[in-house]
Every structure is written in C-alpha cells, then in structure tokens.
Write an enzyme that holds these catalytic residues in place. Structure first.
Site, PDB file in Angstrom:
ATOM      1  N   LEU A  86       0.831  -1.205   0.000  1.00  0.00           N
ATOM      2  CA  LEU A  86       0.000   0.000   0.000  1.00  0.00           C
ATOM      3  C   LEU A  86       0.860   1.247   0.000  1.00  0.00           C
ATOM      4  O   LEU A  86       0.624   2.186  -0.757  1.00  0.00           O
ATOM      5  CB  LEU A  86      -0.915  -0.005   1.218  1.00  0.00           C
ATOM      6  CG  LEU A  86      -2.054  -1.001   1.159  1.00  0.00           C
ATOM      7  CD1 LEU A  86      -2.923  -0.870   2.396  1.00  0.00           C
ATOM      8  CD2 LEU A  86      -2.899  -0.777  -0.080  1.00  0.00           C
ATOM      9  N   ARG A 119      -5.979  -5.684  21.486  1.00  0.00           N
ATOM     10  CA  ARG A 119      -5.217  -6.864  21.094  1.00  0.00           C
ATOM     11  C   ARG A 119      -4.182  -7.310  22.111  1.00  0.00           C
ATOM     12  O   ARG A 119      -4.078  -8.497  22.418  1.00  0.00           O
ATOM     13  CB  ARG A 119      -4.501  -6.578  19.782  1.00  0.00           C
ATOM     14  CG  ARG A 119      -5.470  -6.425  18.658  1.00  0.00           C
ATOM     15  CD  ARG A 119      -4.778  -6.096  17.379  1.00  0.00           C
ATOM     16  NE  ARG A 119      -5.775  -6.074  16.322  1.00  0.00           N
ATOM     17  CZ  ARG A 119      -5.512  -5.745  15.074  1.00  0.00           C
ATOM     18  NH1 ARG A 119      -4.286  -5.385  14.717  1.00  0.00           N
ATOM     19  NH2 ARG A 119      -6.455  -5.774  14.173  1.00  0.00           N
ATOM     20  N   HIS A 129       1.921 -10.383  14.410  1.00  0.00           N
ATOM     21  CA  HIS A 129       1.069  -9.887  13.350  1.00  0.00           C
ATOM     22  C   HIS A 129       1.560  -8.579  12.754  1.00  0.00           C
ATOM     23  O   HIS A 129       1.430  -8.335  11.568  1.00  0.00           O
ATOM     24  CB  HIS A 129      -0.314  -9.692  13.965  1.00  0.00           C
ATOM     25  CG  HIS A 129      -1.296  -9.057  13.056  1.00  0.00           C
ATOM     26  ND1 HIS A 129      -1.647  -9.629  11.860  1.00  0.00           N
ATOM     27  CD2 HIS A 129      -1.990  -7.917  13.151  1.00  0.00           C
ATOM     28  CE1 HIS A 129      -2.527  -8.846  11.274  1.00  0.00           C
ATOM     29  NE2 HIS A 129      -2.741  -7.802  12.019  1.00  0.00           N
ATOM     30  N   LEU A 132      -3.545  -0.021   7.353  1.00  0.00           N
ATOM     31  CA  LEU A 132      -3.878   0.261   5.955  1.00  0.00           C
ATOM     32  C   LEU A 132      -4.017   1.771   5.782  1.00  0.00           C
ATOM     33  O   LEU A 132      -3.528   2.358   4.813  1.00  0.00           O
ATOM     34  CB  LEU A 132      -5.176  -0.452   5.582  1.00  0.00           C
ATOM     35  CG  LEU A 132      -5.152  -1.979   5.741  1.00  0.00           C
ATOM     36  CD1 LEU A 132      -6.486  -2.584   5.310  1.00  0.00           C
ATOM     37  CD2 LEU A 132      -4.021  -2.584   4.912  1.00  0.00           C
TER      38      LEU A 132
END
Ligand SMILES: Cc1cc2nc3c(=O)[nH]c(=O)nc-3n(C[C@H](O)[C@H](O)[C@H](O)COP(=O)(O)OP(=O)(O)OC[C@H]3O[C@@H](n4cnc5c(N)ncnc54)[C@H](O)[C@@H]3O)c2cc1C
Ligand code: SF4
Ligand code: FES
Lengths: 251, 647
Positions: free
Chosen positions: B43, B337, B408, B448
């Site tokens: 991206l 998280r 992650h 993102l």
C-alpha cells in the site's frame, strides 16, 4: 503419511525438463501441501541436493503467488482452493502425486515449478485502471452505488491473478482473468468514462501477450480458486464488441 | 544522531496545512529531471510510486514478488479506518487522533498522528474514485463496521478482503504510470543495500532473483516501503518473504532504528498444529464481536479436553471461565489486542489451554448462534468459518473455534521525522517500515490507513520539498560508476559468496526456526530482564553457529530460494539482538511491550511516563560494537497522559 511425488524439474527456461521421483515420509494430515514440499526440500538439503523451486508467499490464498498443477489440476483437487490452502488430509497414505508448473506459452517456465506471469501485468498496464489522479477525488458518498452493483463488482474484483484459469484452458486463454477486471471496473459508475477504451486496450494486450482465444469450454471457471464466474467473459465480450462497433463508426 | 522531529509550528489542527504551504515546490518541467527509487509495492510503496509519477518524477519501483500486486498488504482482511463520521455517531478527526494515541499507549508523536487522522478521509475518497468496491448499504452509501479499541463505527471494508482491494486500487494507479512509462517496475528484485553519497541516500544495490545478477540503481532520493519485520519470530501471520533486510541495511548505513521491541501479537489466529508449520493464519478480529472467549476453569478438565476424552460442548456453564468478560466487564471480548493476547497466554501457562499442544483457547459462537440463528452468523462470518474449516478440518458451527495469539504487526521501524525522512538525508520511509504513528500498540484497521496516508498524501509533498531544497543543480548527482556504488556492490557480492561458501550442515530454515523460538520465548508476549539477557546470549551463539554451520545448496547465479532465505535470516539474527536490547532498555510495560517486572497488582501494564515517554532510537556503530541508544522525547500538549483502562 508417506507419499510418492513425481515433480517437474527444469533448471532454467532454456533447459529441458523432466519428472523426477521423490518420496516423503512422516507427513502430518494437518500439514498444508506447501509444508509437505518444505519438508521434502529440507530432506533434499540434507543430502546436498538442489531443493525444488516453487512460488509462494502469503500462504493464505490471497496473494496469487502459489501455482502448482497437482495431479493434472491447477491448484489440485479441492474446489475453490489455492495450492497453499490445500491440506494433506485430502490425500491418502501411499498416494502418488504429480506436481507440475502452469503450462502456457504466455507463462514460460523460469525454473522447476516457477513460471513467469508478467503477461498478466502487461494486460493490467494497458487499461486495468480508472484514471483517478491522487488528490482529485470527490467525497466518497457523492457517488452512491446500488448495493447489488457494488456486490457484483466485488465478486469480480476478488480475482487473485494466479493464472490457474490460463493453465486449465486448452487454448491458454486469459479471458476469465481479463473479464474479471473489465467486469469489475466497467460495471461501476467511476469506470464508465473509460469503459470502451479499457475493453479494447486490455483485449489487444491480451492477444499481444500470446494468450489464446476463448472457445467457451469453461475449464477456467472450475479451477478458479475465487470462483470467478463465466459471466465475466460474456461481459467482456459485450463491452468489447460494443466498443469495436463504436470505433468502426466514429473514429 | 540528529533526532529533530521537525514538527511544524502552530496549533495541532493547522500544522499540516501550514507546512504544506511552506514547503518548496519543484517546477513541473524540472520534475522529470529527478529520479526517485521506491522499494516496495505494498500500500505504501504503490501509492507513493504512483503519486510521485503522476507529479512528473521518474520512478523506479522494486518488489521481491513476481508482481507488485502480491505485496503483503494484499492479505489484510478487516478494514481501514477513516474519520468520515458517515454514521453520525460522534466521530471526528480529533476522536480518531485521540483513540490512536491512547491505543498506542502514549508512545507516539502527536503531530504525526493528528495528520494521519486528518488525511484519513481523503484516502477513502481516493480509493472510491479508483473503483475500490467497498461494502455499501442498500441506499448506495458506504457501510461501516466497528473494530477493537474504538467506540464509533469508522471502519470501511470490502468483505474480508479489504487489503486486497485497496492494494489492487493502488496497483491500478501504479499500472497506469508503468504503462505511461513514468514508473519502471522491477519485480523479483531484492534490495540488498543502500548507497550513500556524501551522506545522502542516492541509490540501492539489488539482486535479480531470477538471474542472480547484482545491479546498481541511482536516484536523487530513496523511499523505503518494505513492510514490517514480524518474520523475525519465524512463525507469524506475515507472508513468507517479508523481511527486515531493506531497513536493517539502512540501519547499518546510519539510519536510526526506532522502538524495535514494539511488536504486536494478534489474539485471534489459528493455533499451531505441529513442527513443520511454516505460517500462522489470522482470523479477523471482527469475530470477537459475537464469539465468546473461554477456557475450562480447571486444569484437570482442560487435560481431558486435550486428550479427546471430553467434548467441550458438554461442559456446564459453571465449569467455563469467560476470562475476558470476567476481567474486563466493559470491553469484554473486545478488549484491545495486547490485553486479549496476554490473557490467553496466561490461561494457557496455567495449564488450562485446550488445543492438543495446550496452546489454544475457545472462541465460541454457540450463544450467538442460539441468539441470532445460524443463518445470521453464516452471513456475517461465513468466509472466515470456511477458512477455519479448510485449515483445521473442524466445523466451527458445531464445535467451538480454537484460537491462539500470533505475531502480526511491528510498530517499530526506521525513525522518521514529520516529513517521513530518516536520519539519513534523502532516505524516506513509509508504511509499516517506519515507526511513526502507532506507538507501542496499533489499533485494528489503522495500518492500511497509515500506509495509504504516507504514500498518497505525505510522501509526494515531503519528497518534493526535499528535492526542492536540494536544488536542480544537484539533480542526477549520483553516478553509478562512483566509488560509493562500486564498494557497496562489492560488499553485497561478498556477503552472498560468504553465505554460500560456509558449506556447513544446517539449512537456512532450521536457523530461522531456532531464531524464532528464541525471540518468541524471550521477547514475545512477556519479557523480563532475565529472559532478555538470556536471549542476547543465545543469539550471540546462534550467530556463531550460523556463520559456521550454514548450508546453502546451489549457487548465486540463478533462482535460489535458499540463498534468499539465508540472507534474510542473517539480517534477522542481527536485528533480533537489537530488538532484545531495546526491550531490555525499556524498563516499563506499555502496549505490546510487557515487562513482567512492571505490572500493577491486577497484572496490567505499568507505564513509566516520567522515565520512558520517549522514542528509543538505535544507532549502528560497527559490527561487533554495541549499538548506541538515543532518545526523542515525546511531548503531549493536546492529550492528557492517562492509564489505558478497558475495564
Ligand atoms: C494477515 C494480516 C491481516 C491484516 N489486516 C489488517 C487490517 O485489517 N487492517 C489494517 O489496517 N492492517 C492490517 N494488517 C496490517 C497491514 O496489512 C500492513 O501493516 C500493511 O499492509 C503494510 O503495508 P506496507 O506497504 O508497509 O508493506 P507491505 O505490503 O508488506 O509491502 C512491502 C513491499 O516491500 C517489498 N520488499 C520488502 N523487502 C524488500 C527488499 N529487500 N527488496 C525489495 N522489495 C522488498 C515487498 O515486495 C512488498 O512489495 C494486516 C496484516 C496481516 C499480516
Ligand atoms: S480468474 Fe480465477 S483462476 Fe484466473 S487468475 Fe483470477 S483467481 Fe486465478
Ligand atoms: S501463497 Fe499466496 S495465494 Fe497461495
């Protein structure tokens, strides 16, 4: 489990290739197909033999990098599943598995099971975009799009560009791949202004790259890991013909 | 090391617009005289390359995959945040800014985060204009969902494939520029070093992964958008090729590396099945909206479940421990998280885990199915349930899903100032590769957003400003025949030959596995002085073993995945040491960095703002030397430092 593998080995694009037999043992049912190949490669390294080259990256079924013909079927026996998402529980102890690269003129073999799929990128570069310069966009909600249309565009946009459709097609046609992109973009209001141009440019890039013509066999749809529907090919044909007619009469 | 963040003057909400106005512009006719290298086509890389080319610069873009479309951004599932307030639920730039700062446990820079929130809206506009098929409501307007760590609905999504669709959007803009001849794309090329001329980044050395050919590429500046370093753990949700090489090599050439110990462990991944596993799969966090997380109350019962004697469905309510709901009543299963991951680890350490390995907890949809019906759950999560079934062979509609945390995302990265420029002039860093916006913990759907903010809306301005300041007389001051290029190239060639000539007995993968285990056990979800000191010793030994006993079969003049992995693992080992040093230095717990010694009585992270409200930036001082740590103090003028509470 224990498996007999027949794997296509080819040193480079120029060299000629052949099948070589291997055996792997102690493969867990829960392993993925590519983990099974990792295990084989680790064994080969122990023996100082050259490991088998194959393409892979995300191992989640989304990047489109993995590309093996397994027992004659691109991406193997499971429906709507990429090679990397195929698990060994679908095979039986003692099975013989044949593994080959994609085979198509437009996808030459680079080494062993790795092919060059840059022809797909060349189709995209020809017209697989909407011209929207950075910073020139209007507010996103100024272009309402009916949910049904957005959903259909998304169905087509789900293509991962793996090339299984080409590998499965006796003509090595790229119509499912190209149709998917055309159907995604031409359907949306943002894509309309360039619809005709896009259809013509992408089809001619496809021909130029050496892909074959479509004779409505449908093998592409049945191997596609993202279940891209044959409808996208009709859509492409319709838009392409419309655009060609316009060209004849207006240009 | 100069760590001036170059934050523009003025109130927070006007800094970016003032700065844009004050920046130098390059006259359009002159832009074509400049060459820019962009490493990465995710991206951040694709959007930067396309936008710079649209402005008229000549861009060369590099990726290691066979097509720019396959960059790892493609795998993001859940969504992208933006402060559009389309749901009229009280969202605003200010709120997204605040949530991100708080979510990052007050370890990020206010001005950068504010800008991120500010441009977030433009990203959605840009993507829709490109034809990204975001989810819509029946009225034709864009739909939103909510995500962990936020109380508004600001996440835009395209089914479970948001990253794919955003990347295909950026890739299409990139393609338009490749077709127009403004971007030259180099696929299957790996950057192996950075070239500096008079202290400025002026080029890179790359290896063609098919032919093995090493080549030199010159430019007027370099943008690194090479992604995160999660694969230092071996097992992670990252793609197989994700690596630290590009950023670590830049570090070795003088770029400061910031907060390497800030790594994110995602709570909902499919548990490990066995020794030959190469990759972990993420299950979208959205599952926690309806699934309830639990383990048995007693160890004995957990044992019976593990050995298959007991069916979890038969377990009475009073024998289940819904530990997140118990510990965090107001956020419950939607706790952030880091907190969810650590709690799962704790119950497994107590012996109450449920997967055959003991490392797994339940994410149970039984109650949601009986409340809403199977059809509703199928509509919401059908594709995720299918993916779970494909990988594990189990049916989550009948048997509770099992999950376990996995690595992650990496918040740390090359240090950058407000302009996204590293400590090396002319070296810009975008996307996950920089450290800029997420502090010690990233909120869902914000990576993102950051990648695209950097690539579409920040880099094109700040790179132009740098080139403008450099002046047109300096364009092309980057001869590939110069000493800098040839000596860097020779070093690269020597490193590759060295790897091949060791001719030991162990494969690159076996070293990678060992490295991953050391980092996971000692510098994973929980760290301590003892574990980190041990890790540093173990890594020293691993490095020696690697240099003595590595076996790379085959040669360097061809496609050789073993050689590629060997190079990456070698950099990961060096980087792992840096990570552990950073974790050792930071004597507090914050976000994803949990030091056992620093916790409250209830076991929550204990931050120490008086001592550690800074960015830890590491400077390379030479092989065999300890790197030096510098501090960029963090000043909070617009938010009050608070204790992050999700109870
Ligand atoms: C499974 C998964 C799900 C996720 N879901 C979400 C989500 O829902 N929402 C969200 O906001 N974030 C999510 N994230 C995080 C997010 O996807 C990433 O942080 C982000 O996409 C990174 O983008 P990037 O452009 O910085 O890097 P990447 O997309 O990783 O791209 C890196 C690029 O650099 C190239 N490269 C790397 N090294 C080299 C080298 N040495 N030489 C040449 N080229 C090189 C690669 O080829 C690639 O093109 C998810 C991450 C994962 C792993
Ligand atoms: S249409 Fe299907 S088979 Fe063809 S490239 Fe796309 S995802 Fe692969
Ligand atoms: S490796 Fe990415 S789709 Fe298979």
């Amino acid at each position: 489990m224990r498996l007999n593998l027949k794997i296509w080995r080819q040193e480079s694009g120029q060299a000629s290739g052949r099948f070589v037999d291997y055996m792997v043992e102690n493969i867990s049912h829960d392993s993925s197909f590519l983990e099974m190949l990792d295990t084989l490669n680790e064994e080969l390294i122990k023996k100082n033999d050259l490991p088998v080259s194959f393409d892979h990256d995300c191992r989640e079924g989304i990047c489109g990098m993995c590309s093996l013909v397994i027992n004659g079927e691109p991406h193997g026996p499971e429906k709507a599943t990429t090679t990397c998402q195929l698990h060994m529980r679908h095979f039986r102890d003692g099975d013989t598995i044949t593994i080959e690269p994609w085979r198509a003129n437009a996808f030459p073999v680079v080494k062993d099971l790795v092919t060059d799929r840059s022809a797909f990128d060349s189709i995209m570069q020809a017209g697989g975009f909407i011209t929207a310069r950075t910073g020139s966009a209007v507010d996103a909600n100024e272009i309402p799009i009916a949910k049904g249309i957005a959903d259909k565009a998304m169905d087509a946009a789900a293509c991962i560009g793996c090339g299984a459709c080409v590998a499965a097609c006796p003509n090595a046609s790229a119509m499912l791949f190209t149709g998917a992109k055309v159907s995604h973009l031409n359907r949306l209001p943002q894509g309309k202004p360039e619809k005709e141009r896009r259809s013509i440019l992408m089809v001619s890039a496809m021909d130029k790259a050496g892909f074959g013509g479509c004779t409505n066999i449908g093998a592409c749809e049945s191997v596609c890991p993202k279940s891209i529907n044959l409808d996208v090919i009709s859509h492409l044909n319709r838009d392409y013909q419309g655009a060609s007619m316009k060209r004849i009469f207006h240009f | 090391m100069n760590l001036d963040p170059k934050i523009p003057e003025g109130p927070l909400s006007q800094k970016w617009s003032n700065h844009k106005f004050n920046m130098r512009l390059v006259n359009p006719a002159n832009r074509r005289k400049y060459n820019i290298i962009v490493v990465g086509s995710g991206l951040a890389g694709s959007s930067a390359a396309a936008s710079l080319a649209e402005q008229g610069y000549n861009v060369s873009c590099f990726c290691y995959q066979d097509s720019p479309r396959r960059a790892h951004s493609i795998a993001a599932q859940g969504g992208i945040n933006a402060a559009k307030n389309y749901q009229n639920d009280g969202d605003s730039i200010q709120r997204l800014f605040y949530d991100t700062i708080k979510g990052g446990d007050y370890r990020s820079r206010e001005a950068n985060v504010y800008r991120l929130a500010e441009v977030s809206s433009n990203i959605i506009d840009q993507c829709v204009a490109q034809g990204v098929p975001f989810a819509r409501e029946y009225g034709g307007l864009l739909a939103n969902r909510s995500f962990g760590g936020a109380q508004v609905s600001r996440t835009f999504y395209a089914r479970g494939q948001t990253g794919q669709q955003l990347l295909l959007g950026a890739y299409s803009s990139l393609n338009r520029q490749i077709g127009a001849g403004k971007v030259k794309m180099y696929t299957r090329h790996e950057m192996l070093d950075l070239v500096l001329i008079h202290g400025h980044a002026k080029g890179i050395i790359v290896r063609n992964l098919i032919t093995g050919k090493i080549s030199r590429h010159a430019a007027d500046c370099v943008v690194l958008a090479s992604g995160g370093y999660g694969n230092v753990f071996y097992l992670s949700t990252n793609a197989q090729g994700c690596n630290v090489t590009a950023t670590f090599r830049a570090f070795k050439r003088g770029a400061g590396f910031a907060n390497p110990c800030f790594t994110q462990i995602h709570p909902t991944c499919i548990p490990v099945h066995g020794e030959d596993q190469a990759k972990l799969t993420l299950m979208s966090e959205s599952l926690r909206n309806d699934g309830r997380v639990w383990v048995p109350k007693s160890k004995a019962v957990a044992e019976k479940i593990r050995s298959g004697i007991l069916d979890p469905n038969s377990l009475a309510e009073c024998d289940r421990d819904y530990y997140l709901e118990r510990k965090y009543p107001s956020f419950g299963n939607l706790a952030p998280r880091d907190i969810s991951s650590r709690s799962a680890n704790e119950v497994c350490l107590e012996g109450r885990g449920v997967a055959s390995t003991g490392l797994g907890v339940y994410l149970d949809f039984r109650d949601a199915i009986s409340r809403d019906g199977e059809q509703v759950i199928r509509e919401r999560y059908g594709n995720l349930f299918e993916m779970y079934n494909r990988i594990t062979g189990e049916d989550p509609y009948c048997k509770p899903m099992m999950i376990f945390p996995a690595v992650h995302y990496t918040m740390g990265g090359l240090w950058v100032d407000y302009n996204l420029q590293s400590t090396i002039p002319g070296l810009f860093v975008a996307g996950e590769a920089n450290f800029s916006d997420h502090g010690a913990n990233r909120l869902g759907a914000s990576a993102l957003m950051q990648g695209l903010a950097d690539g579409y809306f920040v880099i094109p301005y700040t790179v132009g400003n740098y080139l403008g300041e450099l002046g047109i007389s300096q364009a092309g001051f980057n001869d590939i025949k110069s000493e800098a290029f040839s000596s860097t190239e020779s070093e690269v060639i020597k490193r590759l030959e060295d790897l091949i000539s060791i001719k030991g007995t162990r494969s690159p993968r076996s070293f990678h596995k060992e490295l991953g285990k050391i980092i996971w056990d000692h510098c994973g979800m929980e760290r301590s002085r003892k574990s980190l000191e041990e890790a540093i010793q173990k890594l020293d030994k691993l490095k020696i073993d690697f240099e003595k006993d590595l076996r790379v079969v085959g040669h360097s003049k061809t496609l050789n995945a073993e050689l590629e992995r060997a190079g990456r693992v070698s950099d990961f080992i060096g980087f792992g040491q840096l990570m552990c040093r950073d974790a050792l230095m930071r004597e507090e717990s914050c976000g994803g960095h949990f030091r056992k010694e620093y916790q409250t009585n209830e076991g929550e992270a204990l931050r120490d703002d008086s001592k550690y409200a800074f960015v830890g930036v590491w400077e390379f001082l030479g092989d065999g030397e300890e790197p030096k740590m510098h501090k960029e103090p963090l000043c909070f003028e617009n938010v009050q430092l608070g204790t992050r509470s999700y109870k």
